[in-house]
Design an enzyme around this catalytic site. Structure first.
Site: not given
Ligand SMILES: Cc1cc2nc3c(=O)[nH]c(=O)nc-3n(C[C@H](O)[C@H](O)[C@H](O)COP(=O)(O)O)c2cc1C
Length: 787
Positions: A553, A482, A611, A371, A587
């Site tokens: 996460h 979040c 993400a 997300p 994640n």
């Molecule tokens: C632009 C952006 C928006 C995000 N929005 C959400 C969100 O709406 N809901 C959520 O649970 N996590 C959100 N996240 C967190 C990601 O889902 C993820 O948990 C986090 O980026 C770690 O993953 P990664 O290491 O692959 O980036 C967001 C991350 C980014 C970069």
């Protein structure tokens, strides 16, 4: 000669295969392509000859811990029809090139049909639909064979064992099975699974009445009096005597029946069938007769053209290679005797599984798009799916933003739009208020693959909001990770990690009031707590709420996105989830499909979520074997094409382009200055997208905003047409004259009637770009989001 080496002389199973066992069977498809074939009990299978399934949720049913081998496709389908939990299809490898275990059972229909190089044929289950139990449709008492049963909706049972299970199309038929059951044990009640979550054999005959258990889409019926036999009296005392469960060896989680026992009964029956067939050597004892309703098979090339494109060949090949090992272990297990022995071993340690609801999806084996507020809008999700993401999460949407939204279908592209009037929209008397699209879904391409993530701090609001979209998505996820103040200050997001009672109550309410009636899964996404003990105790509570999946996460709340993810709690969390039958998705710093698969194996987790890597280039979902990461231009072009098609808000498209375009590229830098879709297509030289860009700019009211020169007529024609017009008379001969053909544009003309769930005459047909983006209001956008 085989020998054991070193000190490991205990855990080695060795055997030499009999070469004749590897003799390929007839590779021809045993059924007509594209026909519907019914199992003995009436489970319809859709036959697809010469194709294979990739990413479709390979699994071993309860009672089996190895891939079965069958001599015929019919036997493989029969195994599927009796499997617990639910089997949704099979891939049958006829020539054993993929290994001796040639019957691939699948618990999901989400994946890709891939061109097959191993002589495999596919049979996909078409599940019949069954109504949920309700006091209107089901009487409270049912009489059958002079036996009276009291019926209770939405109730399971614990402390009872299954005598057997069979398929029944309704509760009445199931009660008839119990009332007429004539075996060594008495049937004292039934547990009827209205969702097929645990198998097509959904009518479980019980040997004890036990006690009420977790509600889900099930019906319980208890024998209360028996007049079929003059010597018998009321059954209630016998029933209550047997409720202590002492005679039961129940280990299965499922509300009520001991599914392991059912699985064993089914597999024993099947084993007998199998053994009999082997001894008689009658391979052609056909039980699956083609149905009368079979339509003549269409020309294969037509059927194949309609099938999904191949994305996951390598995944399938990997799987095949693993199987192709023809390990000494599997050869050791090929006799029916050993098959059954293993079934019983398995039965004793049956793995619990929270049932996956009929319209939901199992997160096991999936590599998914995370997300992401802003970055997870529809066009991003569509290209992630195109490049091989198995599931996609939508951006967090706050409960109050979606509550009260109007659902309608956009006739130009058939997307579903949830719209509302922003509270601060124009109030002047002569202007209609401007609508804003809160959430957009592509029902065709996202079917069974979209998880809606909700931001909430209230069970009531969560339920109300989830109900708005529940009919259009495969699952509802609660954001509990979040860390941003806009979320935590309202008690949402990571704040819920500090209020576990509230989080549990939100999840339980969603399971009961949304998951069950809409037959979709509920899940949660959390972060790590400070210590493994704290994380474990939270996860233990969450997985007991009835959720089907949990994403972890691997960062704590104070950690910034750039800090490396911590993985040392992962195996522990996965184990807690596994013990409760809940899928665990990891994640944090997952950057590609191949890496995801390795990490899943290393930490024994069920799935992985990507993400930021996907935000930058979503072809990260392609495996190296499929070509791996694509150049940013290719991905941007696919993205712009989808953004135009689905009429994505231009501001959002531009934001994403900023994330995707490499800064040093000149055209890319110019594209970042664009004010409308035409600007984007011009600067990036996506000439073939220009006609559609012109149209969508008109629809979104952006045509006057462009910074590049005035649109020429030339640009409103696809370049291929333009070239043909200028250079090739045959284009004219083919009827392509001076005007643009409508279908050559991605965007069709004319607003047309919009179907809406509520008839509001004042609502303009076309949502207009507004300055207020409610999805952003829901979760304000900031750079370096650390949600
Ligand atoms: C632009 C952006 C928006 C995000 N929005 C959400 C969100 O709406 N809901 C959520 O649970 N996590 C959100 N996240 C967190 C990601 O889902 C993820 O948990 C986090 O980026 C770690 O993953 P990664 O290491 O692959 O980036 C967001 C991350 C980014 C970069």
């Amino acid at each position: 000669m085989l020998s054991t080496t070193g000190s490991d002389n205990v855990n080695v199973n060795s055997a030499i295969a009999n070469a004749t066992q590897m003799t390929p069977y007839n590779t021809a498809c045993p059924y007509q392509n594209n026909s519907i074939i019914e199992s003995e009990e009436g489970l319809p299978f859709h036959i697809i000859c010469g194709w294979d399934l990739a990413g479709y949720g390979d699994y071993f049913p309860w009672g089996l811990d190895y891939r079965p081998h069958t001599e015929t496709m019919e036997e493989c389908m029969e195994l599927c029809a009796h499997a617990h939990p639910l089997c949704l299809g099979v891939g049958w490898n006829s020539d054993l090139t993929a290994g001796y275990g040639n019957c691939y059972l699948k618990n999901s229909q989400v994946g890709n049909l891939v061109a097959d190089s191993y002589h495999t044929h596919v049979a996909l289950v078409n599940l019949p639909s069954i109504d949920a139990c309700s006091s209107i449709t089901v009487p409270q008492q049912i009489l059958s064979n002079d036996k009276t049963f009291n019926v209770t909706c939405f109730e399971g049972r614990s402390g009872s064992s299954n005598i057997t299970s069979v398929y029944s199309a309704n509760i009445t038929g199931c009660i008839d099975e119990c009332a007429t059951y004539n075996g060594p044990e008495s049937c004292l009640g039934v547990f009827y699974d209205n969702s097929f979550a645990d198998g097509f054999d959904n009518c479980y005959l019980l040997n004890a009445t036990g006690s009420a258990n977790a509600p889900f889409n099930s019906t319980y019926a208890e024998l209360v009096s028996d007049n079929s036999n003059p010597t018998s009296t009321s059954t209630s005392s016998a029933s209550s005597n047997s409720t202590d469960g002492s005679s039961s060896s129940s280990k299965a989680w499922i509300a009520g029946p001991v599914v392991g026992v059912v699985a064993a009964v089914a597999f024993v029956a099947l084993g007998v069938f199998w053994w009999r067939k082997r001894r008689s050597g009658q391979q052609q004892d056909v039980k699956f007769a083609p149905l009368a309703r079979n339509s003549p098979p269409p020309d294969k090339s037509v059927v194949l053209a309609e099938l999904p494109q191949q994305h996951n060949v390598s995944e399938m090949e990997d799987l095949n290679k693993r199987q192709a090992g023809y390990t000494t272990e599997s050869s050791h297990k090929t006799s029916p005797y050993n098959d059954m022995l293993n079934i019983f071993r398995r039965m004793m340690s049956s793995i619990p599984r929270v049932p996956i609801p009929a319209n939901g999806v199992d997160y096991r084996g999936k590599i998914v798009l995370a997300p992401m507020v802003r970055s997870g809008e529809l066009p991003s999700r569509l290209i992630a799916l195109k490049y091989g993401a198995d599931l996609v999460w939508g951006p967090e949407t706050i409960d109050r933003a979606i509550m009260g939204a109007v659902r309608r279908v956009n006739p130009r592209n058939n997307t579903i739009e949830f719209t509302r009037i922003p509270s601060n929209s124009s109030k002047s008397a002569d202007q209609l208020p401007k609508e804003s699209v809160i959430y957009r879904i592509d029902p065709e391409n996202e079917k069974g693959k979209l998880i809606f993530q909700i931001g909430t701090a209230s069970p009531e609001f969560a339920v109300q909001a989830a109900k708005v979209v529940a009919g259009d998505v495969a699952g509802i996820d609660v954001n509990s990770g979040c860390p941003k103040p806009f979320s935590t200050s309202g008690g949402m997001g990571a704040a819920l990690l500090r209020t576990p009672d509230k989080l549990v109550s939100i999840l339980e309410s969603l399971v009961r009031e949304v998951g069950t009636p809409y037959k979709i899964g509920i899940s949660v996404k959390i972060r790590l707590l400070e210590t493994p003990e704290l994380t474990k105790s939270l996860v233990t509570r969450l997985v007991a709420t009835g959720i089907t999946g949990l994403t972890i996460h691997c960062r704590t709340t104070p950690m910034r996105p750039r800090e490396r993810a911590i993985r040392d709690q992962l195996s522990m969390i996965a184990e807690v989830c596994r013990n409760a039958g809940v899928a665990c998705v990891m994640n944090g710093d997952v950057t590609s499909r191949d890496q995801a698969l390795e990490l899943m194996k290393e930490y024994n987790v069920d799935g992985a979520m990507i993400a930021t890597a996907a935000e930058a280039n979503s072809s990260c979902f392609r495996s190296e074997a499929d070509g791996g990461l694509l150049p940013w231009r290719d991905v941007v072009k696919d993205y712009v094409k989808e953004a135009i098609r689905v009429e994505n808000k231009f501001g959002n498209t531009k934001y994403l382009l900023n994330m995707m375009i490499k800064a040093k590229d000149k055209a890319g830098a110019q594209a970042k200055q664009s004010k409308n879709y035409v600007d984007v297509c011009r600067t990036l030289e996506f000439d073939d997208l220009l006609p559609a860009a012109v149209e969508v700019d008109k629809i979104l009211g952006l045509e006057m905003k462009g910074v590049t020169s005035k649109i020429t007529e030339k640009e409103t024609k696809p370049s291929a047409v333009q070239n043909a017009m200028e250079n090739n008379e045959s284009a004219k001969a083919a009827g392509i004259s001076g005007h643009i053909k409508k279908q050559q544009s991605n965007v069709q003309h004319g607003p047309g009637p919009i179907r809406t769930t509520s008839a509001r005459a004042s609502v303009p047909n076309t949502p207009i770009e507004t300055d207020v983006d409610l999805s952003v209001l829901a979760a304000p956008q900031q750079s370096g989001v650390a949600v």
